[in-house]
Design an enzyme around this catalytic site. Structure first.
Site, PDB file in Angstrom:
ATOM      1  N   LYS A  87       0.856  -1.192   0.000  1.00 39.09           N
ATOM      2  CA  LYS A  87       0.000   0.000   0.000  1.00 39.09           C
ATOM      3  C   LYS A  87       0.884   1.230   0.000  1.00 39.09           C
ATOM      4  O   LYS A  87       2.046   1.182   0.416  1.00 39.09           O
ATOM      5  CB  LYS A  87      -0.908   0.012   1.231  1.00 39.09           C
ATOM      6  N   ASP A 102      -6.891   4.524  -4.831  1.00 45.33           N
ATOM      7  CA  ASP A 102      -7.577   4.389  -3.549  1.00 45.33           C
ATOM      8  C   ASP A 102      -8.247   5.740  -3.302  1.00 45.33           C
ATOM      9  O   ASP A 102      -8.481   6.488  -4.259  1.00 45.33           O
ATOM     10  CB  ASP A 102      -6.581   4.015  -2.437  1.00 45.33           C
TER      11      ASP A 102
END
Length: 449
Positions: free
Chosen positions: A129, A169
């Site tokens: 991430k 995201d």
């Protein structure tokens, strides 16, 4: 803390001592370790070989500064992160988040969750991430472009189609992916599938935009079917009004449900006749306006200041699709009192541990994010496959594959929960099923991994 296994408790205590300020990350780890107690009792080699100690530590953390110039000519500086958490089953895969709330703790929690989520899809993807505390809201296209170019100038040193494949995201949509991809291509002189969520026609996949929202509804549909029920005639409350929430609304409506409330960070709207997802799409994706603007299109709807109040709206199905820890114990009790029957997480860890415990104690089927929210990364994996083969699949082909993946994820989580003596506990089942695949790969690759 409810860890009964002494060794797991020692692992967690050691993690706390080294990362005491990283509350989101510690919350995510504790939830997984609690689920793994019956697993390590049956398979002591997992502790003997240090698999869990290795899994809770990222393989690599990259932190860097991001200087950029705003429209007034002023130099700005933000902080960037990429956490490459685990590559036991494939290249790191996980989104980039641009939001003022981004910290290392948030990125580590998201990367840790991504390990298990990616494992559950059945696709060969590890967990990672990244992101920055940059806020794209209110910025011009030029400012966003200059930020993204600076961000990618550093990030490109650490990623690649067989190493680490970021995606979007919160705060990173098609515009941002385009700027990031353009800079990567310019610096590396190659057109590869290094980012997913690309524009259709430029390496992107059909159905990627819809995938996370569709996926949470496909997963919820499996929960409903297990209870001999369906979306038909159900009232649905969806928090958020971004990409996930918009397409969760569309799919829930197609499956026979009626979405009566949605929100943004300012407040929520209530429309007893059913919220038109196309209006929300116009407001959020085209006008980039606040959700209150819905009343300009549908004057009969009601707007309420304060987004937390959305959980007081009576519903049959609740789909939190906004952000982490948005639904706390008090909100869960309100939902339960108003008759909620099913809850599934469309965002990453939107329910606090107290909320999850309340739903489980009330016997309400609960779909955790690492399972219910996996549709987006699953379709990113399908985009990677299309890029590798230089092929494009139709919307229907991608959607069919996504639907099957979500059905398989539900089956894996339900089966693991049953096998380890916790029938119906999809939180434990998802953690166990996702963990075992990665753990076995780590054992196979040896301690040097």
């Amino acid at each position: 803390m409810s860890l009964n296994n002494v060794q797991l408790r020692e692992i967690y205590d050691g993690l706390v001592s080294r990362n005491a300020h990283e509350t989101e990350f510690l919350q995510a780890v504790l939830e997984v370790l609690e689920s793994l107690e019956p697993v390590v009792e049956q398979r002591p080699e997992l502790l003997e070989q240090g698999v869990i100690e290795r899994m809770v530590e990222p393989e690599r953390i990259v932190c860097f500064r991001i200087p950029w110039v705003d429209d007034a000519g002023r130099v700005r500086v933000n902080r960037g992160f990429r956490v490459q958490f685990n590559s036991a089953i494939g290249p790191y895969k996980g989104g980039l988040r641009l939001h003022p709330s981004v910290t290392l703790s948030v990125i580590k929690f998201l990367g840790f969750e991504q390990i298990f989520k990616n494992s559950l899809t059945g696709l060969p993807m590890g967990g990672g991430k990244g992101g920055s505390d940059f806020d794209p809201k209110g910025k011009s296209d030029g400012e966003v472009m200059r930020f993204c170019q600076s961000f990618m100038t550093e990030l490109q040193r650490h990623i690649g189609p067989d190493t680490d494949v970021p995606a979007g995201d919160i705060g990173v949509g098609g515009r941002e992916i385009g700027y990031l991809f353009g800079q990567y291509k310019r610096l590396r002189n190659e057109f590869t599938g290094v980012l997913t969520g690309k524009k259709v026609g430029a390496g992107g996949s059909l159905a990627r935009t819809e995938a996370t929202g569709y996926g949470v509804c496909y997963f919820t549909n499996e929960m409903l079917a297990a209870a001999n029920d369906s979306f038909q005639g159900k009232t649905v409350v969806i928090s958020g009004s971004g990409n996930v929430a918009i397409y969760a609304n569309q799919k829930a409506t197609q499956l026979g449900g009626k979405v009566v409330a949605m929100s943004d960070s300012n407040g929520y709207i209530y429309d007893p006749n059913g919220i038109d997802y196309q209006v929300i799409q116009e407001i959020k994706e085209v006008r980039r306006a606040r959700i209150k603007t819905y009343l300009d299109f549908v004057p009969s709807a009601r707007y309420v200041e304060g987004c937390a109040g959305i959980w007081t709206v009576p519903c049959d199905v609740a789909l939190p699709c906004a952000t982490q820890n948005e639904l706390d114990g008090q909100a869960a009790e309100a939902l339960i009192a108003n008759g909620v029957k099913f809850v599934a997480e469309g965002a990453n860890m939107p329910c606090t541990p107290q909320a999850v415990a309340a739903f489980q104690a009330a016997g309400i089927p609960f779909g955790p994010a690492k399972a219910a929210n996996a549709g987006g990364v699953a379709t990113s994996g399908l985009e990677m496959s299309q890029n590798s083969m230089r092929l494009n699949w139709t919307f229907e082909e991608v959607d069919q594959r996504l639907h099957q993946i979500m059905k398989d994820i539900y089956a894996s989580a339900a089966s693991a929960a049953e096998e380890y003596g916790m029938p119906g506990n999809l939180v434990a089942g998802a953690n166990i099923a996702g963990f075992l695949k990665v753990a076995d790969a780590m054992l196979w690759q040896g301690v040097s991994y």
